[in-house]
Design a protein around this motif. Structure first.
Motif, PDB file in Angstrom:
ATOM      1  N   GLY A  66       3.317  -2.721 -17.739  1.00 18.07           N
ATOM      2  CA  GLY A  66       4.081  -3.212 -18.871  1.00 18.07           C
ATOM      3  C   GLY A  66       5.121  -4.222 -18.455  1.00 18.07           C
ATOM      4  N   ASP A  67       5.779  -4.768 -19.451  1.00 19.51           N
ATOM      5  CA  ASP A  67       6.827  -5.746 -19.204  1.00 19.51           C
ATOM      6  C   ASP A  67       8.096  -5.045 -18.735  1.00 19.51           C
ATOM      7  N   GLY A  68       8.750  -5.622 -17.752  1.00 20.34           N
ATOM      8  CA  GLY A  68      10.048  -5.155 -17.296  1.00 20.34           C
ATOM      9  C   GLY A  68      10.068  -3.710 -16.830  1.00 20.34           C
ATOM     10  N   VAL A  69      11.295  -3.181 -16.764  1.00 21.54           N
ATOM     11  CA  VAL A  69      11.526  -1.787 -16.401  1.00 21.54           C
ATOM     12  C   VAL A  69      12.535  -1.217 -17.394  1.00 21.54           C
ATOM     13  N   VAL A  70      12.223  -0.068 -17.957  1.00 23.16           N
ATOM     14  CA  VAL A  70      13.037   0.592 -18.984  1.00 23.16           C
ATOM     15  C   VAL A  70      13.612  -0.419 -19.989  1.00 23.16           C
ATOM     16  N   GLY A  71      12.724  -1.292 -20.481  1.00 24.18           N
ATOM     17  CA  GLY A  71      13.104  -2.248 -21.508  1.00 24.18           C
ATOM     18  C   GLY A  71      13.889  -3.463 -21.042  1.00 24.18           C
ATOM     19  N   GLN A  72      14.012  -3.648 -19.741  1.00 24.82           N
ATOM     20  CA  GLN A  72      14.784  -4.774 -19.229  1.00 24.82           C
ATOM     21  C   GLN A  72      13.950  -5.628 -18.282  1.00 24.82           C
ATOM     22  N   GLN A  73      14.293  -6.902 -18.220  1.00 30.57           N
ATOM     23  CA  GLN A  73      13.701  -7.836 -17.258  1.00 30.57           C
ATOM     24  C   GLN A  73      14.866  -8.481 -16.506  1.00 30.57           C
ATOM     25  N   PRO A  74      15.469  -7.711 -15.595  1.00 34.51           N
ATOM     26  CA  PRO A  74      16.699  -8.195 -14.954  1.00 34.51           C
ATOM     27  C   PRO A  74      16.496  -9.423 -14.073  1.00 34.51           C
ATOM     28  N   THR A  75      17.510 -10.282 -14.081  1.00 37.37           N
ATOM     29  CA  THR A  75      17.577 -11.425 -13.175  1.00 37.37           C
ATOM     30  C   THR A  75      18.580 -11.080 -12.091  1.00 37.37           C
ATOM     31  N   LEU A  76      18.184 -11.284 -10.844  1.00 40.35           N
ATOM     32  CA  LEU A  76      19.035 -10.959  -9.707  1.00 40.35           C
ATOM     33  C   LEU A  76      19.322 -12.197  -8.872  1.00 40.35           C
ATOM     34  N   GLU A  77      20.580 -12.543  -8.784  1.00 41.12           N
ATOM     35  CA  GLU A  77      20.988 -13.619  -7.901  1.00 41.12           C
ATOM     36  C   GLU A  77      21.045 -13.063  -6.478  1.00 41.12           C
ATOM     37  N   PRO A  78      21.087 -13.941  -5.470  1.00 41.71           N
ATOM     38  CA  PRO A  78      21.175 -13.449  -4.090  1.00 41.71           C
ATOM     39  C   PRO A  78      22.334 -12.461  -3.929  1.00 41.71           C
ATOM     40  N   GLY A  79      22.043 -11.326  -3.304  1.00 42.32           N
ATOM     41  CA  GLY A  79      23.048 -10.300  -3.064  1.00 42.32           C
ATOM     42  C   GLY A  79      23.217  -9.293  -4.185  1.00 42.32           C
ATOM     43  N   GLN A  80      22.641  -9.537  -5.352  1.00 40.71           N
ATOM     44  CA  GLN A  80      22.792  -8.615  -6.481  1.00 40.71           C
ATOM     45  C   GLN A  80      21.757  -7.489  -6.426  1.00 40.71           C
TER      46      GLN A  80
END
Length: 128
Positions: A66-80
């Protein structure tokens, strides 16, 4: 805890057996798992999709996509990092999960797969 790193993206998983929500006599075992995704690369990425392969000792095997994880499609910058908790029901007290996330490099929209390491789910039915 198990951990895997793919292209600088670290995925760690911790599993907990939920005895209070399980019913071994009815072949119902509940587990929760906490996933932490840490961007150790030098580029910004976004999690788009997931694929899980879930199996247990009762020879039940299923694929969950499915799409994302638990309803989210998080964006992660370096170090996040991004963490979430989800759950799984099994028909036996022994199982495992593994899979991958499809991630996208934000700067060029190139997709790549990040391994979610295989982790065991073992019911502690002799708890106090």
């Amino acid at each position: 805890m198990v951990t895997a790193i793919t292209e600088g993206i670290e995925v760690s998983v911790e599993v907990t057996y939920q005895a209070e929500f399980s019913s071994p006599l009815q072949h119902h075992y509940v587990f929760t798992y906490k996933v932490t995704i840490h961007n150790r690369s030098d580029i910004t990425v976004q999690l788009l999709r997931r694929r899980w392969e879930i199996s247990d000792a009762a020879e039940t095997r299923k694929i969950v996509e499915g799409d994302g994880v638990v309803g989210q499609q998080p964006t992660l910058e370096p170090g996040q990092s991004h963490s979430y908790v989800s759950g799984c029901n099994l028909r036996s007290g022994l199982g495992k999960m593994k899979g991958w996330y499809t991630m996208q490099k934000v700067y060029n929209e190139k997709e790549f797969e990040v391994v979610v390491p295989e982790f065991q789910m073992i019911a502690n039915i002799f708890h106090n």
